[in-house]
Write a protein that holds these residues in place. Structure first.
Motif, PDB file in Angstrom:
ATOM      1  N   GLY A   1      42.852  26.295  45.486  1.00 60.04           N
ATOM      2  CA  GLY A   1      42.144  27.265  44.380  1.00 60.04           C
ATOM      3  C   GLY A   1      40.797  27.124  44.624  1.00 60.04           C
ATOM      4  O   GLY A   1      39.964  28.059  44.321  1.00 60.04           O
ATOM      5  N   PHE A   2      40.023  26.088  44.804  1.00 60.39           N
ATOM      6  CA  PHE A   2      38.410  25.958  44.878  1.00 60.39           C
ATOM      7  C   PHE A   2      38.025  26.719  45.868  1.00 60.39           C
ATOM      8  O   PHE A   2      36.790  26.961  45.819  1.00 60.39           O
ATOM      9  N   LEU A   3      38.755  27.093  47.212  1.00 59.73           N
ATOM     10  CA  LEU A   3      38.380  27.965  48.193  1.00 59.73           C
ATOM     11  C   LEU A   3      37.741  29.170  47.635  1.00 59.73           C
ATOM     12  O   LEU A   3      37.146  30.071  48.278  1.00 59.73           O
ATOM     13  N   TYR A   4      38.711  29.915  46.435  1.00 57.64           N
ATOM     14  CA  TYR A   4      38.027  31.193  45.765  1.00 57.64           C
ATOM     15  C   TYR A   4      36.512  30.917  45.540  1.00 57.64           C
ATOM     16  O   TYR A   4      35.546  31.930  45.648  1.00 57.64           O
ATOM     17  N   SER A   5      36.259  29.942  44.822  1.00 58.06           N
ATOM     18  CA  SER A   5      34.920  29.733  44.391  1.00 58.06           C
ATOM     19  C   SER A   5      33.968  29.618  45.778  1.00 58.06           C
ATOM     20  O   SER A   5      32.924  30.266  45.455  1.00 58.06           O
ATOM     21  N   ILE A   6      34.344  28.915  46.624  1.00 57.53           N
ATOM     22  CA  ILE A   6      33.409  28.691  47.703  1.00 57.53           C
ATOM     23  C   ILE A   6      33.268  30.131  48.366  1.00 57.53           C
ATOM     24  O   ILE A   6      32.005  30.683  48.958  1.00 57.53           O
ATOM     25  N   GLY A   7      34.196  31.100  48.580  1.00 55.34           N
ATOM     26  CA  GLY A   7      34.058  32.424  49.085  1.00 55.34           C
ATOM     27  C   GLY A   7      33.399  33.309  48.333  1.00 55.34           C
ATOM     28  O   GLY A   7      32.625  34.182  48.791  1.00 55.34           O
ATOM     29  N   PHE A   8      33.651  33.141  47.069  1.00 60.56           N
ATOM     30  CA  PHE A   8      32.785  34.085  46.001  1.00 60.56           C
ATOM     31  C   PHE A   8      31.196  33.632  46.011  1.00 60.56           C
ATOM     32  O   PHE A   8      30.505  34.734  46.133  1.00 60.56           O
ATOM     33  N   LEU A   9      30.903  32.575  46.377  1.00 59.26           N
ATOM     34  CA  LEU A   9      29.558  32.103  46.242  1.00 59.26           C
ATOM     35  C   LEU A   9      28.989  32.396  47.715  1.00 59.26           C
ATOM     36  O   LEU A   9      27.676  32.738  47.764  1.00 59.26           O
TER      37      LEU A   9
ATOM     38  N   ASN B   1      50.022  43.329  34.729  1.00 60.87           N
ATOM     39  CA  ASN B   1      49.880  42.073  33.747  1.00 60.87           C
ATOM     40  C   ASN B   1      50.775  41.077  34.107  1.00 60.87           C
ATOM     41  O   ASN B   1      51.919  41.136  34.579  1.00 60.87           O
ATOM     42  N   GLY B   2      50.216  39.608  34.099  1.00 55.88           N
ATOM     43  CA  GLY B   2      50.956  38.374  34.628  1.00 55.88           C
ATOM     44  C   GLY B   2      50.570  38.111  35.899  1.00 55.88           C
ATOM     45  O   GLY B   2      50.907  36.987  36.332  1.00 55.88           O
ATOM     46  N   GLN B   3      49.672  38.898  36.664  1.00 53.70           N
ATOM     47  CA  GLN B   3      49.373  38.819  38.107  1.00 53.70           C
ATOM     48  C   GLN B   3      48.258  37.603  37.959  1.00 53.70           C
ATOM     49  O   GLN B   3      47.377  37.736  37.067  1.00 53.70           O
ATOM     50  N   ASN B   4      47.938  36.709  38.965  1.00 52.48           N
ATOM     51  CA  ASN B   4      46.688  35.892  38.923  1.00 52.48           C
ATOM     52  C   ASN B   4      45.529  36.665  39.236  1.00 52.48           C
ATOM     53  O   ASN B   4      45.376  37.662  40.082  1.00 52.48           O
ATOM     54  N   VAL B   5      44.527  36.917  38.434  1.00 54.33           N
ATOM     55  CA  VAL B   5      43.449  37.734  38.217  1.00 54.33           C
ATOM     56  C   VAL B   5      42.311  37.473  39.582  1.00 54.33           C
ATOM     57  O   VAL B   5      41.832  38.468  39.960  1.00 54.33           O
ATOM     58  N   ALA B   6      42.382  36.312  39.873  1.00 55.45           N
ATOM     59  CA  ALA B   6      41.476  35.905  40.882  1.00 55.45           C
ATOM     60  C   ALA B   6      42.020  36.589  42.202  1.00 55.45           C
ATOM     61  O   ALA B   6      41.297  37.055  43.036  1.00 55.45           O
ATOM     62  N   PHE B   7      43.593  36.440  42.185  1.00 54.64           N
ATOM     63  CA  PHE B   7      43.987  37.207  43.515  1.00 54.64           C
ATOM     64  C   PHE B   7      43.976  38.699  43.467  1.00 54.64           C
ATOM     65  O   PHE B   7      43.475  39.307  44.436  1.00 54.64           O
ATOM     66  N   LEU B   8      43.950  39.490  42.189  1.00 56.19           N
ATOM     67  CA  LEU B   8      43.885  40.919  42.087  1.00 56.19           C
ATOM     68  C   LEU B   8      42.442  41.354  42.550  1.00 56.19           C
ATOM     69  O   LEU B   8      42.193  42.234  43.164  1.00 56.19           O
ATOM     70  N   VAL B   9      41.513  40.311  42.272  1.00 54.90           N
ATOM     71  CA  VAL B   9      39.935  40.797  42.352  1.00 54.90           C
ATOM     72  C   VAL B   9      39.820  40.655  43.949  1.00 54.90           C
ATOM     73  O   VAL B   9      39.175  41.260  44.525  1.00 54.90           O
ATOM     74  N   ALA B  10      40.496  39.647  44.681  1.00 52.49           N
ATOM     75  CA  ALA B  10      40.403  39.577  46.009  1.00 52.49           C
ATOM     76  C   ALA B  10      41.086  40.730  46.780  1.00 52.49           C
ATOM     77  O   ALA B  10      40.328  41.069  47.889  1.00 52.49           O
ATOM     78  N   LEU B  11      41.951  41.415  46.039  1.00 50.27           N
ATOM     79  CA  LEU B  11      42.162  42.892  46.418  1.00 50.27           C
ATOM     80  C   LEU B  11      41.330  43.600  46.457  1.00 50.27           C
ATOM     81  O   LEU B  11      40.857  44.743  47.573  1.00 50.27           O
ATOM     82  N   ALA B  12      40.271  43.826  45.521  1.00 54.50           N
ATOM     83  CA  ALA B  12      39.134  44.805  45.172  1.00 54.50           C
ATOM     84  C   ALA B  12      38.305  44.376  46.237  1.00 54.50           C
ATOM     85  O   ALA B  12      37.500  45.178  46.995  1.00 54.50           O
ATOM     86  N   PHE B  13      37.981  43.007  46.651  1.00 51.83           N
ATOM     87  CA  PHE B  13      36.981  42.697  47.689  1.00 51.83           C
ATOM     88  C   PHE B  13      37.166  42.942  49.149  1.00 51.83           C
ATOM     89  O   PHE B  13      36.648  43.720  49.903  1.00 51.83           O
TER      90      PHE B  13
ATOM     91  N   ALA C   1      43.913  28.525  39.390  1.00 49.75           N
ATOM     92  CA  ALA C   1      44.203  28.357  40.787  1.00 49.75           C
ATOM     93  C   ALA C   1      44.101  26.956  41.199  1.00 49.75           C
ATOM     94  O   ALA C   1      44.933  26.213  41.913  1.00 49.75           O
ATOM     95  N   ILE C   2      42.905  26.219  40.835  1.00 53.68           N
ATOM     96  CA  ILE C   2      42.447  24.869  40.820  1.00 53.68           C
ATOM     97  C   ILE C   2      43.475  23.979  40.399  1.00 53.68           C
ATOM     98  O   ILE C   2      43.947  22.883  40.788  1.00 53.68           O
ATOM     99  N   ALA C   3      43.840  24.318  39.075  1.00 53.52           N
ATOM    100  CA  ALA C   3      44.730  23.485  38.337  1.00 53.52           C
ATOM    101  C   ALA C   3      45.900  23.210  39.117  1.00 53.52           C
ATOM    102  O   ALA C   3      46.840  22.223  38.945  1.00 53.52           O
TER     103      ALA C   3
END
Length: 539
Positions: free
Chosen positions: A78-86, A404-416, A70-72
């Motif tokens: 994309g880095f906002l995922y890191s900030i939110g998770f932390l 398969n093929g979805q961005n895993v960071a986004f899928l985890v955000a759904l679990a959150f 996501a950052i790439a």
């Protein structure tokens, strides 16, 4: 697509890792005799050990593969995922960790049933736990499919589906053999490997640019096909429209509040002998996770600069391929194999943790407490837990094939989002509000869970989202002619989290429970002091 690295080397490194960790799991499993051993590792882990294991559990495929990708592609957004998770860990540390350890035994439902009617609350908690675990497992399986397909040069969907099935089978084996103790040691090994591997790659990337972060960012901005200057500020992913800005707000809310409601994270607090160790384990986890997310900033921009957006999106795992492709660019076949094995270890460790949490919730909360009314036959509870692991593994394999093929960071955000909607309001109300009732808990859990699942199913995540350039489907349903989405936000947290809090309040103020205030006072004493906790933790 040309093969990346040598598939035989990658398979050899994978095999070595699987053999070593299986040996560790077998050794750890020799003392698995009781439910406390299987679910909580005999409460034998120290705070630092559990903190490393929590980091291993939490730093999933989303953290390593999804966020770097996501950052790439999107830079700052994309880095906002890191900030939110932390930042989410501050909620867990300040409001949940110690109080939960003082009050419960194996699962989240132990805490809720202490002061509420046991059977309906345990059933609701088990259902929400299974739902959160399912969404989280989707992300890990999707990451596994893309990662191993990249390494073995598998372009076909059928081949990637086989890979997902193999990962699911290995997960089942780890949990059946090792229980929580074996799973914890796999997570500790994996956390050390992941942080060391990401740290080495970070130093390597910075060395390419004279240890000058500005030069690295400039190279990412100037890379062909990149978003340019937009990478360095907000808006590349979430600034195009008012809906995308609301998407970002909803995502942030889900990330920050979701951690304290994740069942597999909450369950880790029961593997330590005291509430003090639970608090220490969270502090250790925060430091490890914080350093790792700083590494993802360099890895993401490094992948954007050295690999390029077009090469990342052309790989089998798409966005999730950024970190492995960067490893290949830096150190060739060997580094790629090592980093990929670490990512594979990441997926295996996390899915094992999820599987044991879901199986514990069903066996302990539904089978032992609801069906058997607290009197299961000796050994039956663990036996049911093992069978549950097999069923969960099969469901995860099928779901992972669709995701398969979805961005895993986004899928985890759904679990959150599901965790923050279905679990967190009930946990906080139980711990801090004396007037909270069983009706409030059931309304909050079922209302948060159902609304979240319905809105996800009705969102562009499942159907109707297409690439504006190529016209290809970006949703789980690949057929572009299928579109039943009516809810505009991709993450429903902005709607479902406040709704769950409101339903918990409304259910409680519209009905009273006899003796509720007295039980709330007892729970407050236990949660704050640990007095009587030994009754909750003995088996």
């Amino acid at each position: 697509m040309t093969d990346i690295g040598e598939p035989l080397v990658n398979i050899a490194i994978f095999t070595v890792f699987v053999v070593v960790t299986l040996a560790v799991v077998l050794r750890a499993s020799r003392n698995n005799r009781t439910a406390a051993d299987f679910y909580a590792g005999g409460r034998s882990f120290t705070g630092p050990q559990n903190g490393i294991a929590i980091a291993g559990d939490y730093l999933s495929a989303a953290s390593f593969l999804g966020i770097a990708g996501a950052i790439a592609i999107y830079g700052y957004d994309g880095f906002l995922y890191s900030i939110g998770f932390l930042v989410a860990w501050l909620v867990a540390l300040l409001l949940v960790a110690e109080l939960l350890r003082n009050t419960g035994r194996f699962t989240m439902a132990d805490v809720l049933s202490f002061r509420l009617r046991e059977r309906p609350v345990r059933l609701a908690a088990a259902i929400s736990t299974l739902a959160v675990s399912f969404f989280y497992l989707l992300a890990q399986m999707a990451g596994a499919g893309g990662l191993v397909a990249l390494l073995l040069g598998i372009d076909s969907s059928a081949g990637q589906n086989v890979v997902i099935a193999v990962v699911g089978s290995l997960m089942i084996l780890y949990v059946l053999v090792g229980g929580m103790k074996g799973t914890t040691w796999v997570q500790i090994i994996k956390a050390c490997l992941l942080v060391a591997g990401a740290g080495a790659m970070t130093v390597w990337v910075l060395a390419r640019y004279g240890f000058n972060l500005s030069d690295l960012l400039g190279a990412a901005v100037a890379a062909p096909g990149s978003a340019g200057e937009a990478l360095l500020g907000p808006g590349a992913q979430y600034g195009a429209s008012e809906v995308s800005k609301l998407n970002f707000l909803s995502l942030s809310l889900a990330l920050v509040l979701g951690t304290a409601g994740l069942p597999h994270v909450l369950m880790r607090f029961y593997t330590v002998p005291s509430s003090r160790e639970a608090r220490r384990s969270v502090v250790w986890a925060i430091w490890i996770i914080g350093f790792f997310y700083l590494f993802t900033l360099v890895l993401g921009y490094g992948a954007g600069a050295l690999v390029g957006k077009e090469a990342i999106l052309a790989a089998p795992g798409k966005v999730n391929s950024a970190a492995p492709l960067l490893a290949f660019e830096l150190g060739g076949t060997i580094l790629l194999g090592i980093i990929a094995a670490v990512a594979f270890a990441t997926i295996l460790a996390v899915v094992a943790g999820l599987a044991i949490t879901a199986s514990a919730s069903f066996a302990h909360d539904v089978y032992a407490s609801v069906i058997k009314r607290g009197n299961p036959e000796p050994g039956a509870e663990v036996r049911v837990a093992r069978w549950t692991v097999v069923v969960i593994g099969a469901v995860a394999i099928v779901g992972g094939i669709f995701a398969n093929g979805q961005n895993v960071a986004f899928l985890v955000a759904l679990a959150f989002a599901v965790a923050a909607s279905a679990n967190l309001p009930t946990i906080l109300y139980s711990l801090f509000w004396p007037r909270f009732t069983t009706r409030g808990a059931l309304w909050s859990m079922y209302g948060g869970l159902i609304s979240c699942v319905v809105l996800i199913a009705s969102s562009p995540v499942v159907s109707g989202k297409t690439d504006p350039v190529t016209g290809a489907s970006l949703s789980m349903i690949r057929d572009t002619s299928v579109d039943f989405s009516w809810f505009p936000l991709e993450n429903p947290g902005l709607v479902t989290i406040p709704l769950a809090f409101f339903l918990g309040w409304l259910g409680s103020v519209t009905g009273r429970e006899r003796g509720g205030q007295a039980r709330a006072a007892q729970m407050e004493v236990r949660s704050l002091t640990g007095a009587g906790a030994e009754k909750a933790t003995q088996h």
